[in-house]
Each structure stands twice: as C-alpha cells, then as structure tokens.
Design a protein around this motif. Structure first.
Motif, short mmCIF file in Angstrom:
data_model
loop_
_atom_site.label_atom_id
_atom_site.label_comp_id
_atom_site.label_asym_id
_atom_site.label_seq_id
_atom_site.Cartn_x
_atom_site.Cartn_y
_atom_site.Cartn_z
N THR A 2 1.18 -1.13 8.65
CA THR A 2 2.75 -1.22 8.98
C THR A 2 3.66 -2.82 8.91
N SER A 3 2.65 -3.70 9.05
CA SER A 3 3.08 -4.99 9.01
C SER A 3 1.79 -6.14 8.69
N ALA A 4 2.40 -7.12 8.36
CA ALA A 4 1.22 -8.25 8.07
C ALA A 4 2.03 -9.50 8.56
N THR A 5 1.68 -10.26 9.41
CA THR A 5 2.15 -11.65 9.91
C THR A 5 1.23 -12.70 9.79
N LEU A 6 1.39 -13.58 8.78
CA LEU A 6 0.34 -14.64 8.22
C LEU A 6 0.86 -15.76 8.07
N LEU A 7 0.05 -16.84 8.59
CA LEU A 7 0.21 -18.21 8.50
C LEU A 7 -0.35 -18.74 7.17
N VAL A 8 0.63 -19.21 6.36
CA VAL A 8 0.36 -19.30 4.89
C VAL A 8 0.85 -20.80 4.73
N GLN A 9 0.78 -21.52 3.61
CA GLN A 9 1.18 -22.81 2.95
C GLN A 9 2.60 -22.42 2.91
N TRP A 10 3.52 -23.62 3.57
CA TRP A 10 4.99 -23.43 3.55
C TRP A 10 5.43 -23.10 2.11
N GLU A 11 4.98 -23.62 1.01
CA GLU A 11 5.49 -23.44 -0.17
C GLU A 11 5.45 -21.91 -0.66
N TYR A 12 4.27 -21.34 -0.31
CA TYR A 12 4.05 -20.08 -0.52
C TYR A 12 4.82 -19.14 0.16
N ALA A 13 5.13 -19.23 1.37
CA ALA A 13 5.99 -18.52 2.05
C ALA A 13 7.36 -18.40 1.43
N ARG A 14 7.71 -19.78 1.25
CA ARG A 14 9.28 -19.81 0.66
C ARG A 14 9.23 -19.22 -0.79
N LYS A 15 8.19 -19.45 -1.52
CA LYS A 15 8.28 -18.80 -3.06
C LYS A 15 8.50 -17.18 -2.69
N ARG A 16 7.62 -16.63 -1.88
CA ARG A 16 7.48 -14.98 -1.82
C ARG A 16 8.70 -14.63 -1.13
N THR A 17 9.63 -15.07 -0.39
CA THR A 17 10.64 -14.86 0.55
C THR A 17 12.22 -15.25 -0.20
N GLY A 18 12.20 -15.89 -1.52
CA GLY A 18 13.34 -16.01 -2.09
C GLY A 18 14.19 -17.28 -1.27
N ASP A 19 13.31 -18.05 -0.62
CA ASP A 19 13.98 -19.09 0.10
C ASP A 19 14.02 -20.49 -0.78
N PHE A 20 13.47 -20.51 -2.06
CA PHE A 20 14.09 -21.56 -2.94
C PHE A 20 15.28 -21.04 -3.81
N GLY A 21 15.76 -19.81 -3.63
CA GLY A 21 16.95 -19.30 -4.32
C GLY A 21 16.53 -18.72 -5.58
N ARG A 22 15.11 -18.50 -5.64
CA ARG A 22 14.42 -17.84 -6.86
C ARG A 22 13.62 -16.86 -6.13
N TRP A 23 13.24 -15.63 -6.82
CA TRP A 23 12.37 -14.49 -6.45
C TRP A 23 11.28 -14.33 -7.38
N SER A 24 10.09 -14.24 -6.68
CA SER A 24 8.86 -13.91 -7.56
C SER A 24 8.77 -12.57 -7.95
N ARG A 25 7.91 -12.30 -8.90
CA ARG A 25 7.70 -11.05 -9.57
C ARG A 25 7.13 -10.15 -8.54
N LEU A 26 6.11 -10.72 -7.74
CA LEU A 26 5.35 -9.73 -6.66
C LEU A 26 6.24 -9.20 -5.68
N THR A 27 7.15 -10.14 -5.12
CA THR A 27 8.21 -9.86 -4.23
C THR A 27 9.22 -8.63 -4.52
N VAL A 28 9.57 -8.91 -6.11
CA VAL A 28 10.52 -7.96 -6.60
C VAL A 28 9.89 -6.51 -6.82
N LEU A 29 8.75 -6.67 -7.32
CA LEU A 29 7.76 -5.45 -7.50
C LEU A 29 7.61 -4.37 -6.44
N THR A 30 7.41 -5.28 -5.31
CA THR A 30 7.12 -4.54 -4.02
C THR A 30 8.33 -4.13 -2.98
N TRP A 31 9.47 -4.82 -3.44
CA TRP A 31 10.55 -4.79 -2.38
C TRP A 31 11.04 -3.34 -2.23
#
Length: 270
Positions: free
Chosen positions: A137-166
């Motif tokens: 149902t959910s996953a709450t994970l402590l990860v590297q700050w850069e990874y978290a930003r990359k996967r959530t569009g926080d850089f203003g860019r979206w990763s392939r994995l995020t878009v595929l699973t959205w």
C-alpha cells in the motif's frame, strides 16, 4: 646528545570486522529522536497495519513504529545487529525479528506497508522490490537526498521510472533529514521518500502497456526533444495538436514533461 628525529607517522586505526561490515552494508543508524519521529509521522501508520521494516538495525526505529501498528516484521541481515534487535524487541509480542535479507523475502499476501532507513547502496533494489509487490500500500524510505529529489521531480525534471509507474504509484518527497542525525555521519543528507499505491489507478490496466510503450519510446532520447522523438512514431499533425493541448513546446526535453502531461499525451495519441 643526538638531535631528535622526526616524529613517527601515526598509523591509521585498524579496521575491525564490524567496521568492514558496516561499510559493506551501508550502515548509518538514525540516532536523532526528532528524526525518528519524523519518519514515523511520514509513514502514517494505522492500528490495523502490517509493517515490514527494512534494515532494522538496533531497533530504535522498530520500537517507534511498533507503537502504532498491528504487526511488524523487522528484517536485519547483519547477524550481530539482528541479535541486538531481537533483544530490544523481546517485550513486543506483535514484532517479529528476522535475521534475513529483505530483498529475498516473499511479499505478504495481505495489504502491507514498508518502512525503513534502508542501506543506500541498495536503494534501487529496495524500490524495485516495493514496486513489484502487488499488495503493497505504501513505502516510506530514508534514502539519499539527491535520489529522493530525482524521483519526485524536485529538480524540475522527472525520471523515467517515476513517469512509468505514475498511473499506479504516487511519488512524494516527505522531508529532509540532515546527515548529522545519523551515526556514523554519512557524507550527504537523507530524504524521506514516500510511495503510495493508488487505490484507483489513473489508467485502466488494459491501457498500461500502451502508456509504457509511449514513455519508453519518449525516453530513448532520439531526436533531442520529446517531440522530435515521438515524431518518428506518430503523424505530425496529430502530434502537434497533442502538444498544443498539453501546453508543451516542441523543444521541451523529455525530463521536463510532467507525469500529468504524459497521461494526457497518452490519451490524445493512443
């Protein structure tokens, strides 16, 4: 009296087996009580929840999580730490400690959530495990700050994995944890990454293969922009109309396209 010679060079501290194990297993323990509370709050536990904890370590987060759920299964692959974990949770009847590799675990057949201060070297594998678990149902994970930003569009860019699973998973950045909250102190801060499986997917299952083909094609990068890439696969007039409808310029890089725009493009081009 002979002149004093130079001071002997200090020898580097000899690494113990425990030091080497911690390095291999990426062990950085969350030591700050405030940070522990933030992770538990981000997990949004319910009294009927089944929780799987990744990399439970010495049990600090385990005990905090156990206070808010029905059952908790804590995984710790390090045998020394697993013994400490079992001792720390000995008085908690609803907590099961497993000295096993979480990545080799079979996902439960009932709804469950994953929480953990995960080994950063294994972030991609843990995330893949979570995405592949049908009853998660959910996953709450402590990860590297850069990874978290990359996967959530926080850089203003979206990763392939995020878009595929959205269409089936919502990715969210739920906070930043300073590196000083860990022991030993890592080189970078951590981010609280939250994945939520949507109760109602944004696309029906029969449309997902076509959506995945569109996204996979778009991220190949042939042509220099998303429009140039997709122009090889769709009629020019129809593609131009779709881009106007979702307010995308022809030179927009693929990473700058929001997940919602991908969904709209799918509906217009399918």
């Amino acid at each position: 009296m002979p002149a004093a010679g130079p001071e002997p060079a200090s020898r580097p501290a000899r690494r113990t087996e425990r030091d080497r194990s911690r390095r291999v297993l990426s062990q950085n323990f969350l030591a700050d009580p405030g940070a522990l509370r933030r992770v538990v709050k981000a997990a949004r536990l319910g009294p009927d929840d089944l929780i799987l904890e990744v990399g439970a370590g010495r049990g600090d987060l385990t005990r905090a999580l156990a206070a808010g759920c029905r059952r908790l299964i804590a995984y710790e692959i390090d045998q020394v730490l697993a013994e400490r974990l079992a001792a720390a949770c000995a008085d908690l009847d609803h907590v099961e400690c497993r000295a096993e590799d979480f990545l080799a675990a079979v996902p439960p057949a009932e709804p469950f959530a994953v929480v953990g201060n995960i080994p950063w070297a294994l972030t991609a594998r843990v995330v893949d495990w979570c995405l592949a678990a049908p009853r998660l149902t959910s996953a709450t994970l402590l990860v590297q700050w850069e990874y978290a930003r990359k996967r959530t569009g926080d850089f203003g860019r979206w990763s392939r994995l995020t878009v595929l699973t959205w269409p089936i998973v919502h990715w969210r950045l739920s906070g930043r944890v300073p590196r000083t909250a860990f022991r030993p102190v890592p080189g970078v801060d951590a981010g609280i990454l939250r994945l939520d499986r949507r109760a109602v997917p944004l696309l029906p299952a029969r449309q997902l293969p076509a959506y995945h083909r569109l996204v996979t094609t778009g991220f190949t990068g042939t042509g220099g922009s998303l429009h140039a890439t997709l122009r090889r696969h769709h009629p020019r007039g129809r593609l131009d109309a779709a881009f106007r409808a979702v307010r995308l310029e022809h030179d927009t890089p693929v990473g700058s396209v929001w997940p919602e725009q991908w969904l709209a493009l799918h509906r217009l081009l399918a």
